[in-house]
Design a protein around this motif. Structure first.
Motif, PDB file in Angstrom:
ATOM      1  N   ARG A 187       8.699  -1.876  -0.865  1.00 52.96           N
ATOM      2  CA  ARG A 187       9.113  -3.035  -0.069  1.00 52.96           C
ATOM      3  C   ARG A 187      10.048  -2.651   1.082  1.00 52.96           C
ATOM      4  O   ARG A 187      10.148  -3.364   2.053  1.00 52.96           O
ATOM      5  CB  ARG A 187       9.847  -4.030  -0.964  1.00 52.96           C
ATOM      6  N   GLY A 188      10.811  -1.587   0.939  1.00 47.94           N
ATOM      7  CA  GLY A 188      11.752  -1.230   2.010  1.00 47.94           C
ATOM      8  C   GLY A 188      12.874  -0.355   1.489  1.00 47.94           C
ATOM      9  O   GLY A 188      12.754   0.252   0.422  1.00 47.94           O
ATOM     10  N   ALA A 204      11.264  -1.864  -4.330  1.00 47.02           N
ATOM     11  CA  ALA A 204       9.858  -1.995  -4.704  1.00 47.02           C
ATOM     12  C   ALA A 204       9.694  -3.037  -5.796  1.00 47.02           C
ATOM     13  O   ALA A 204      10.668  -3.562  -6.331  1.00 47.02           O
ATOM     14  CB  ALA A 204       9.331  -0.644  -5.199  1.00 47.02           C
ATOM     15  N   ARG A 205       8.443  -3.301  -6.110  1.00 43.27           N
ATOM     16  CA  ARG A 205       8.072  -4.176  -7.216  1.00 43.27           C
ATOM     17  C   ARG A 205       7.168  -3.351  -8.119  1.00 43.27           C
ATOM     18  O   ARG A 205       6.401  -2.513  -7.631  1.00 43.27           O
ATOM     19  CB  ARG A 205       7.301  -5.363  -6.624  1.00 43.27           C
ATOM     20  N   THR A 217      -0.668   0.550  -2.953  1.00 46.42           N
ATOM     21  CA  THR A 217       0.323   0.885  -3.966  1.00 46.42           C
ATOM     22  C   THR A 217       0.619   2.385  -3.901  1.00 46.42           C
ATOM     23  O   THR A 217      -0.231   3.177  -3.469  1.00 46.42           O
ATOM     24  CB  THR A 217      -0.182   0.518  -5.376  1.00 46.42           C
ATOM     25  N   PHE A 273       4.764  -1.032  -5.842  1.00 45.25           N
ATOM     26  CA  PHE A 273       4.509  -1.434  -4.453  1.00 45.25           C
ATOM     27  C   PHE A 273       5.822  -1.375  -3.672  1.00 45.25           C
ATOM     28  O   PHE A 273       6.775  -2.071  -4.026  1.00 45.25           O
ATOM     29  CB  PHE A 273       3.932  -2.863  -4.408  1.00 45.25           C
ATOM     30  N   ASP A 281      14.910   3.157  -2.554  1.00 42.50           N
ATOM     31  CA  ASP A 281      13.688   2.457  -2.139  1.00 42.50           C
ATOM     32  C   ASP A 281      13.551   1.164  -2.937  1.00 42.50           C
ATOM     33  O   ASP A 281      13.681   1.154  -4.163  1.00 42.50           O
ATOM     34  CB  ASP A 281      12.449   3.330  -2.381  1.00 42.50           C
ATOM     35  N   ASP A 334      11.619  -7.820  -6.918  1.00 40.72           N
ATOM     36  CA  ASP A 334      12.009  -6.677  -6.110  1.00 40.72           C
ATOM     37  C   ASP A 334      13.278  -6.032  -6.664  1.00 40.72           C
ATOM     38  O   ASP A 334      14.196  -6.726  -7.091  1.00 40.72           O
ATOM     39  CB  ASP A 334      12.266  -7.119  -4.659  1.00 40.72           C
ATOM     40  N   GLU A 372      -3.314  -4.636  -0.174  1.00 41.99           N
ATOM     41  CA  GLU A 372      -1.989  -4.029  -0.251  1.00 41.99           C
ATOM     42  C   GLU A 372      -2.120  -2.625  -0.837  1.00 41.99           C
ATOM     43  O   GLU A 372      -2.932  -2.390  -1.724  1.00 41.99           O
ATOM     44  CB  GLU A 372      -1.080  -4.890  -1.141  1.00 41.99           C
TER      45      GLU A 372
END
Lengths: 87, 535
Positions: B418-419, B407-408, B340, B416, B405, B363, B338
């Motif tokens: 996510r969308g 993210a985590r 980052t 990271f 945005d 998230d 993954e």
């Protein structure tokens, strides 16, 4: 694809023309890059169309600004490329 | 190098002045066959800034720089900054109607342009003045082949923006949901903090040669210009006509002995796929970075192998915050891992908040706080600050920008993605609000109603407009080109007799996103797909 005029028509078909712009105005000496007519997407579409519709596989080494300056410049390259069969 | 903690007082044109003192004889700017040293650049900027002041460009006045990307344009940007203007680079490739909306929204009073771009600039100025300011605008000549055009006479100019923008700033535009590009107002310090951080992180020196390939309207170029000034490095300007040709860019990087390079993944992808990068990695290249969109994993792995020991950075950040996170991608990273976007850059705080506004390990929405966060949006000439005041997990309450945005964030601060939580998409590195595209379609006389959607499946990454209209795709695309920049044009326009709706009567965007193109001739289609998708 027998003449540079045929190539002009192919290029014109892959440009998104604005209101008041005339695709028929494209001539062999039209400065495509200076006029800002080609973006990277249009370039890839023209290369793809040459291959798919006319069996002309443009080598990647020929996809450079010097060859897309005008339809005439691209025509010189097209003529130098051996033609395959239509896909 | 200046300490990051001092960036609060730093001006972008001050970085230039400092470089002219520290590195007077080192190259500063190169392009169109010419090179300027830092002292020569400073001297030209000083002369032009005085001319601008004599023509009414006083501190706080908003100035648009409408010119192709050349060294002369860079000099014009610096001179306007030196005069204390709030400076907005504008793209000569954008339609006049779009540029006019930028001029009005940002409250731009003066345009700087070149002879060649002059007539297009006048058209944009006329469109911006329409219905507000009768008659022809005043204009005149400047050194370096530049011209000035007065969009708004001195007596009618908007009041200066609040401090610190009353002493100047930088404006970049972003796609908005209303069809009017929003001016993102950055202070000198907002940009300088990032520029200084990047110069230090990339260990730039006066020996570095930064390859500047992107348009000046793109936030990536603040690195090219101002990190160069921070370090006394040289900005090498790529000729505009080469920008679309990956192979030319690769050749140019080698020939111009570029040592530092920042670009969107789309360009790296093309350099790797068609540009012959594998056979011609420039020996001079020392450090590289990408940002603006995800890198295709397989290509990233290949790129890392080619770059070997050279640092390769992933940068993230909306225009509103400059680049605000960074990750040096390990050279042995592989495509099954993954990716980052890394941690906050020095002095910047990153937090992920859930829907209740509380820090979460799950998230949530990325919030950015710190010295790179912008002043606000310029709309109809006025400043509006969309930032929120929120408590971060360290207990400190900060002014933060909610990025949209999702993210985590990990315990060690790595983020990271996510969308998105809204209608924004990224296409070829450009941030596009689907509602912006939709508005442009709705404003066409031929269109009754329309929906812009991001496509799934085979056409993933494409934007299609579905329109209720009797017009054809070609006519609609031609009309849209008069309203939208090329980078924002939909990939397809599908004319329909009616748009599919959900049970609640809304346009069924999910069905449209998944719908295949109607069979038949793709350019002449007016085929109903309503029945296929509304089930």
């Amino acid at each position: 694809m027998n003449t540079v005029e045929d190539l002009c028509a192919l290029i014109a078909a892959h440009i998104t023309w604005g209101r008041g712009e005339d695709p028929r105005s494209l001539v062999p000496d039209s400065p495509l890059l200076e006029m800002g007519l080609l973006d990277s997407l249009a370039i890839m579409e023209i290369v793809a169309a040459l291959g798919a519709e006319h069996g002309i596989a443009l080598p990647e080494t020929e996809i450079v600004a010097a060859n897309f300056r005008t339809p005439k410049a691209l025509w010189a390259v097209v003529q130098s490329v051996p033609r395959g069969t239509k896909a | 190098m200046t300490d990051l903690d001092d960036a609060g007082d730093i001006r972008l044109d001050g970085l230039l002045a400092a470089a002219a003192v520290r590195h007077p004889d080192r190259p500063a700017l190169e392009g169109e066959g010419r090179t300027w040293t830092w002292s020569a650049l400073e001297a030209e900027v000083r002369v032009l800034a005085a001319e601008l002041a004599a023509h009414g460009v006083t501190p706080g006045v908003r100035v648009g720089v409408y010119a192709p990307k050349t060294p002369a344009t860079v000099i014009a940007l610096y001179a306007a900054l030196r005069a204390g203007a709030v400076v907005a680079p504008l793209d000569v490739a954008d339609p006049a109607a779009r540029t006019a909306r930028m001029i009005r929204n940002a409250g731009i009073s003066v345009l700087l342009t070149t002879d060649r771009a002059g007539s297009a600039c006048r058209a944009a100025a006329d469109a911006a003045r329409e219905g507000r300011h009768p008659g022809a605008p005043r204009e005149g000549e400047l050194p370096n082949g530049l011209n000035w055009i007065e969009v708004v006479a001195q007596a009618d100019r908007p009041a200066p923006l609040p401090a610190p923008a009353d002493a100047g700033g930088y404006v970049l535009f972003t796609s908005g949901s209303t069809g009017w590009p929003k001016g993102v107002l950055l202070s000198h310090a907002n940009v300088a903090h990032y520029a200084l951080w990047a110069a230090r992180e990339f260990a730039l020196t006066p020996d570095d040669r930064i390859g500047s390939q992107a348009a000046l309207t793109f936030d990536l170029t603040t690195f090219d210009l101002f990190s160069a000034a921070a370090a006394g490095a040289c900005t090498v300007v790529l000729p505009d006509v080469l920008r679309s040709f990956a192979r030319d860019v690769v050749t140019w990087l080698g020939e111009r002995r570029i040592t530092a390079f920042m670009a969107v993944p789309s360009l790296y992808h093309n350099m790797l796929r068609q540009g012959g990068f594998a056979d011609a990695v420039p020996a001079s290249l020392r450090v590289a970075a990408f940002g603006g969109e995800p890198f295709v994993p397989d290509l990233l792995q290949e790129c890392l192998r080619l770059l070997g020991d050279r640092p390769f950075y992933n940068l993230y950040g909306p225009t509103e915050t400059n680049a605000c996170t960074y990750h040096r991608v390990p050279s042995d990273w592989s495509a099954d891992q993954e990716m980052t976007i890394g941690r906050g850059i020095g002095g910047v705080h990153i937090e992920v908040l859930d829907e209740q506004g509380c820090p979460t390990d799950g998230d949530g929405e990325i919030h950015v706080a710190g010295p790179t966060v912008f002043q606000g949006y310029l709309r109809d000439g006025e400043l509006s600050d969309p930032t929120v005041t929120v408590a971060f997990r360290d207990g400190v309450t900060r002014r933060a920008y909610a990025t949209g945005d999702i993210a985590r964030i990990t315990a060690d601060g790595r983020v990271f993605l996510r969308g998105r939580r809204d209608s924004q998409v990224k296409r070829r590195g450009h941030r596009i609000d689907l509602l912006d595209v939709e508005n442009a379609a709705l404003e066409l006389d031929q269109v009754v109603t329309a929906a812009a959607v991001a496509k799934d499946g085979d056409h993933s990454g494409e934007i299609w407009v579905y329109a209720q209209t009797t017009a054809g795709e070609r006519e609609l695309l031609a009309a849209l080109r008069g309203a939208l920049p090329k980078r924002m044009l939909p990939d397809r326009v599908v004319p329909l007799a009616a748009l599919p709706t959900t049970v609640s009567g809304k346009v069924d965007r999910r069905a449209l996103g998944a719908a295949a193109f109607p069979s038949g001739s793709p350019t002449e289609s007016r085929i109903l797909i309503t029945q296929e998708t509304s089930a």
